[in-house]
Scaffold this motif. Structure first.
Motif, PDB file in Angstrom:
ATOM      1  N   PHE A 105      33.599  33.077  48.328  1.00  0.00           N
ATOM      2  CA  PHE A 105      32.405  32.786  47.542  1.00  0.00           C
ATOM      3  C   PHE A 105      31.451  33.970  47.646  1.00  0.00           C
ATOM      4  CE2 PHE A 105      34.216  28.693  47.565  1.00  0.00           C
ATOM      5  CZ  PHE A 105      33.564  27.899  46.633  1.00  0.00           C
ATOM      6  N   TYR A 106      30.980  34.435  46.498  1.00  0.00           N
ATOM      7  CA  TYR A 106      30.126  35.618  46.447  1.00  0.00           C
ATOM      8  C   TYR A 106      28.960  35.378  45.489  1.00  0.00           C
ATOM      9  CZ  TYR A 106      34.116  37.689  48.773  1.00  0.00           C
ATOM     10  OH  TYR A 106      35.117  37.933  49.680  1.00  0.00           O
ATOM     11  N   ASP A 107      27.881  36.113  45.691  1.00  0.00           N
ATOM     12  CA  ASP A 107      26.713  36.045  44.812  1.00  0.00           C
ATOM     13  C   ASP A 107      26.498  37.424  44.204  1.00  0.00           C
ATOM     14  OD1 ASP A 107      26.013  33.297  45.294  1.00  0.00           O
ATOM     15  OD2 ASP A 107      25.274  33.913  47.261  1.00  0.00           O
ATOM     16  N   VAL A 108      26.579  37.504  42.880  1.00  0.00           N
ATOM     17  CA  VAL A 108      26.424  38.769  42.174  1.00  0.00           C
ATOM     18  C   VAL A 108      24.988  38.902  41.683  1.00  0.00           C
ATOM     19  CG1 VAL A 108      27.199  40.181  40.234  1.00  0.00           C
ATOM     20  CG2 VAL A 108      28.842  38.755  41.488  1.00  0.00           C
ATOM     21  N   THR A 109      24.327  39.977  42.068  1.00  0.00           N
ATOM     22  CA  THR A 109      22.936  40.251  41.688  1.00  0.00           C
ATOM     23  C   THR A 109      22.902  41.394  40.670  1.00  0.00           C
ATOM     24  OG1 THR A 109      22.646  41.896  43.432  1.00  0.00           O
ATOM     25  CG2 THR A 109      22.188  39.582  44.009  1.00  0.00           C
ATOM     26  N   PRO A 110      21.756  41.599  40.017  1.00  0.00           N
ATOM     27  CA  PRO A 110      21.659  42.722  39.064  1.00  0.00           C
ATOM     28  C   PRO A 110      22.007  44.069  39.681  1.00  0.00           C
ATOM     29  CG  PRO A 110      19.818  41.225  38.739  1.00  0.00           C
ATOM     30  CD  PRO A 110      20.545  40.745  39.970  1.00  0.00           C
ATOM     31  N   ALA A 111      21.730  44.240  40.971  1.00  0.00           N
ATOM     32  CA  ALA A 111      22.023  45.512  41.636  1.00  0.00           C
ATOM     33  C   ALA A 111      23.516  45.803  41.706  1.00  0.00           C
ATOM     34  CB  ALA A 111      21.437  45.518  43.047  1.00  0.00           C
ATOM     35  N   LEU A 112      24.358  44.789  41.542  1.00  0.00           N
ATOM     36  CA  LEU A 112      25.803  44.963  41.608  1.00  0.00           C
ATOM     37  C   LEU A 112      26.432  45.242  40.242  1.00  0.00           C
ATOM     38  CD1 LEU A 112      26.756  42.182  44.194  1.00  0.00           C
ATOM     39  CD2 LEU A 112      26.455  44.634  44.581  1.00  0.00           C
ATOM     40  N   MET A 113      25.609  45.248  39.197  1.00  0.00           N
ATOM     41  CA  MET A 113      26.114  45.519  37.851  1.00  0.00           C
ATOM     42  C   MET A 113      26.237  47.031  37.646  1.00  0.00           C
ATOM     43  SD  MET A 113      26.417  42.425  36.718  1.00  0.00           S
ATOM     44  CE  MET A 113      26.606  42.536  34.932  1.00  0.00           C
ATOM     45  N   ASN A 114      27.326  47.460  37.015  1.00  0.00           N
ATOM     46  CA  ASN A 114      27.561  48.896  36.803  1.00  0.00           C
ATOM     47  C   ASN A 114      27.744  49.176  35.307  1.00  0.00           C
ATOM     48  OD1 ASN A 114      28.212  51.591  36.948  1.00  0.00           O
ATOM     49  ND2 ASN A 114      30.228  51.277  37.856  1.00  0.00           N
ATOM     50  N   PRO A 115      26.668  49.556  34.615  1.00  0.00           N
ATOM     51  CA  PRO A 115      26.752  49.787  33.171  1.00  0.00           C
ATOM     52  C   PRO A 115      27.436  51.093  32.790  1.00  0.00           C
ATOM     53  CG  PRO A 115      24.554  50.301  33.948  1.00  0.00           C
ATOM     54  CD  PRO A 115      25.289  49.718  35.118  1.00  0.00           C
ATOM     55  N   LYS A 116      27.636  51.999  33.748  1.00  0.00           N
ATOM     56  CA  LYS A 116      28.249  53.299  33.459  1.00  0.00           C
ATOM     57  C   LYS A 116      29.598  53.437  34.167  1.00  0.00           C
ATOM     58  CE  LYS A 116      24.894  54.831  30.891  1.00  0.00           C
ATOM     59  NZ  LYS A 116      25.102  55.025  29.429  1.00  0.00           N
ATOM     60  N   SER A 117      30.345  52.375  34.223  1.00  0.00           N
ATOM     61  CA  SER A 117      31.620  52.381  34.909  1.00  0.00           C
ATOM     62  C   SER A 117      32.639  53.268  34.200  1.00  0.00           C
ATOM     63  CB  SER A 117      32.162  50.947  34.977  1.00  0.00           C
ATOM     64  OG  SER A 117      33.479  50.927  35.487  1.00  0.00           O
ATOM     65  N   ALA A 118      33.505  53.881  34.981  1.00  0.00           N
ATOM     66  CA  ALA A 118      34.628  54.624  34.410  1.00  0.00           C
ATOM     67  C   ALA A 118      35.648  53.681  33.791  1.00  0.00           C
ATOM     68  CB  ALA A 118      35.292  55.473  35.493  1.00  0.00           C
ATOM     69  N   PHE A 123      31.244  45.037  37.415  1.00  0.00           N
ATOM     70  CA  PHE A 123      30.282  44.591  38.415  1.00  0.00           C
ATOM     71  C   PHE A 123      31.004  44.436  39.736  1.00  0.00           C
ATOM     72  CE2 PHE A 123      31.599  40.602  36.311  1.00  0.00           C
ATOM     73  CZ  PHE A 123      31.980  39.807  37.391  1.00  0.00           C
ATOM     74  N   ASN A 124      30.293  44.735  40.799  1.00  0.00           N
ATOM     75  CA  ASN A 124      30.812  44.634  42.157  1.00  0.00           C
ATOM     76  C   ASN A 124      30.782  43.165  42.575  1.00  0.00           C
ATOM     77  OD1 ASN A 124      30.966  44.778  45.122  1.00  0.00           O
ATOM     78  ND2 ASN A 124      30.647  46.967  44.839  1.00  0.00           N
ATOM     79  N   VAL A 125      31.855  42.680  43.215  1.00  0.00           N
ATOM     80  CA  VAL A 125      31.899  41.265  43.596  1.00  0.00           C
ATOM     81  C   VAL A 125      31.036  40.966  44.816  1.00  0.00           C
ATOM     82  CG1 VAL A 125      34.228  41.072  42.643  1.00  0.00           C
ATOM     83  CG2 VAL A 125      33.943  41.399  45.117  1.00  0.00           C
ATOM     84  N   GLY A 126      30.644  42.006  45.570  1.00  0.00           N
ATOM     85  CA  GLY A 126      29.817  41.776  46.756  1.00  0.00           C
ATOM     86  C   GLY A 126      30.607  41.683  48.042  1.00  0.00           C
ATOM     87  N   PHE A 127      31.833  42.181  48.038  1.00  0.00           N
ATOM     88  CA  PHE A 127      32.649  42.230  49.252  1.00  0.00           C
ATOM     89  C   PHE A 127      32.289  43.470  50.064  1.00  0.00           C
ATOM     90  CE2 PHE A 127      36.206  43.555  51.781  1.00  0.00           C
ATOM     91  CZ  PHE A 127      36.775  42.385  52.242  1.00  0.00           C
ATOM     92  N   PRO A 128      32.164  43.334  51.400  1.00  0.00           N
ATOM     93  CA  PRO A 128      32.335  42.131  52.220  1.00  0.00           C
ATOM     94  C   PRO A 128      31.054  41.307  52.273  1.00  0.00           C
ATOM     95  CG  PRO A 128      31.960  44.029  53.631  1.00  0.00           C
ATOM     96  CD  PRO A 128      31.996  44.556  52.216  1.00  0.00           C
ATOM     97  N   ASN A 129      31.194  39.990  52.148  1.00  0.00           N
ATOM     98  CA  ASN A 129      30.032  39.115  52.275  1.00  0.00           C
ATOM     99  C   ASN A 129      29.870  38.689  53.735  1.00  0.00           C
ATOM    100  OD1 ASN A 129      31.955  37.143  52.746  1.00  0.00           O
ATOM    101  ND2 ASN A 129      31.575  36.003  50.875  1.00  0.00           N
ATOM    102  N   ARG A 177      18.372  35.253  39.380  1.00  0.00           N
ATOM    103  CA  ARG A 177      18.485  36.363  40.328  1.00  0.00           C
ATOM    104  C   ARG A 177      19.923  36.677  40.712  1.00  0.00           C
ATOM    105  NH1 ARG A 177      13.490  35.267  44.611  1.00  0.00           N
ATOM    106  NH2 ARG A 177      11.792  35.329  43.055  1.00  0.00           N
ATOM    107  N   SER A 178      20.839  35.757  40.437  1.00  0.00           N
ATOM    108  CA  SER A 178      22.242  35.974  40.791  1.00  0.00           C
ATOM    109  C   SER A 178      23.099  34.955  40.061  1.00  0.00           C
ATOM    110  CB  SER A 178      22.453  35.841  42.313  1.00  0.00           C
ATOM    111  OG  SER A 178      22.209  34.510  42.730  1.00  0.00           O
ATOM    112  N   PHE A 179      24.401  35.187  40.100  1.00  0.00           N
ATOM    113  CA  PHE A 179      25.335  34.135  39.683  1.00  0.00           C
ATOM    114  C   PHE A 179      26.431  34.029  40.731  1.00  0.00           C
ATOM    115  CE2 PHE A 179      27.053  37.901  37.440  1.00  0.00           C
ATOM    116  CZ  PHE A 179      28.402  37.846  37.770  1.00  0.00           C
TER     117      PHE A 179
END
Length: 257
Positions: A105-118, A123-129, A177-179
């Motif tokens: 179970f992970y919580d994705v925040t705006p900081a984990l979003m990557n709009p310029k991904s290769a 978006f980063n899943v937040g591992f390791p939680n 703030r997250s999903f």
């Protein structure tokens, strides 16, 4: 006639490179609006782009589900996306370089979003939680992304990640703030757990099932924390010691293992 053909070619090459850089800098892929079909589907289930969301991933069937909160206050399934590729086998990620896609179970925040991904968008899943850290698990840059290629990530088609990213973006713009992201080995049925009862991960999966059952029963994402090095769902208090004793109340969902 140009008396310096080499200089001319170098100048042309420089212009092409600069044009390419300018095109990337001006790329607006992360702001592409939701398509009409998704907007219509949101209205059909009684939801809207700004409402909170939950994502569920099932490795075995290579499916990613997006759930949205509806006018009833409960969550409903919006759309299921095929996963192009995930790496490793069923089971959690243990260490950097094991090529395993994570579970938990992970919580994705705006900081984990990557709009310029290769990989188009990601978006980063937040591992390791907190749970992963309690077990000393390591790994970096575990993503849900496009481009249909994966080494430890969950790779979608570019069309799929466009929609998923836009749904997350609009949910954040709505003030959320997250999903919650539920990364699961398979659909957490009793039959599937029985089929995998001999796995060394059976107890861990039984712990995950506590959380998925809570979501299935209430259609609300359960709050989660970690104590006694296991997930605990809907605890009476937060900020638990991941190695400390778990609180025991009738409303707390825990697995005994």
């Amino acid at each position: 006639m140009n008396r310096h053909p080499l200089r001319f070619l170098i100048a042309i090459a420089a212009v092409v490179v600069l044009a390419g850089c300018s095109q990337f800098v001006g790329d607006n892929r992360h702001n592409v609006p939701l398509n009409k079909e998704l907007v219509a589907r949101l209205a059909e289930i009684g939801s809207s782009p700004a409402q909170p969301m939950v994502i569920r991933v099932y490795k075995q069937s290579s499916e990613l589900e997006v759930w949205k909160r509806t006018n009833s206050g409960q969550y409903a399934l919006l759309k299921t996306f095929p996963i192009c590729k995930w790496s490793g086998a069923l089971g959690p990620k243990i260490r950097e370089g094991d090529h395993q896609s994570p579970e938990g179970f992970y919580d994705v925040t705006p900081a984990l979003m990557n709009p310029k991904s290769a990989y188009w968008l990601s978006f980063n899943v937040g591992f390791p939680n907190k749970f992963d850290q309690a077990w000393g698990r390591t790994g970096t840059n575990l993503m849900v992304h496009g481009d249909c290629r994966s080494v430890g990530c969950f790779a979608m088609t570019d069309e799929g990640i466009k929609e998923i990213y836009a749904l997350a973006r609009e949910s954040f713009r709505g003030g959320n703030r997250s999903f919650q992201l539920q990364l699961l080995p398979f659909r957490m049925t009793d039959a599937n757990l029985a089929q995998h009862a001999a796995s060394p991960h059976a107890a861990f999966w039984g712990n995950l099932k506590q959380g998925t059952d809570a979501f299935d029963r209430t259609k609300q994402p359960p709050a989660w924390d970690v104590c006694e090095k296991k997930y605990v769902f809907n605890p009476p208090v937060g900020g638990l010691d991941p190695a400390g004793a778990c609180p025991v109340t009738p409303s707390t969902v825990m697995a005994n293992f």
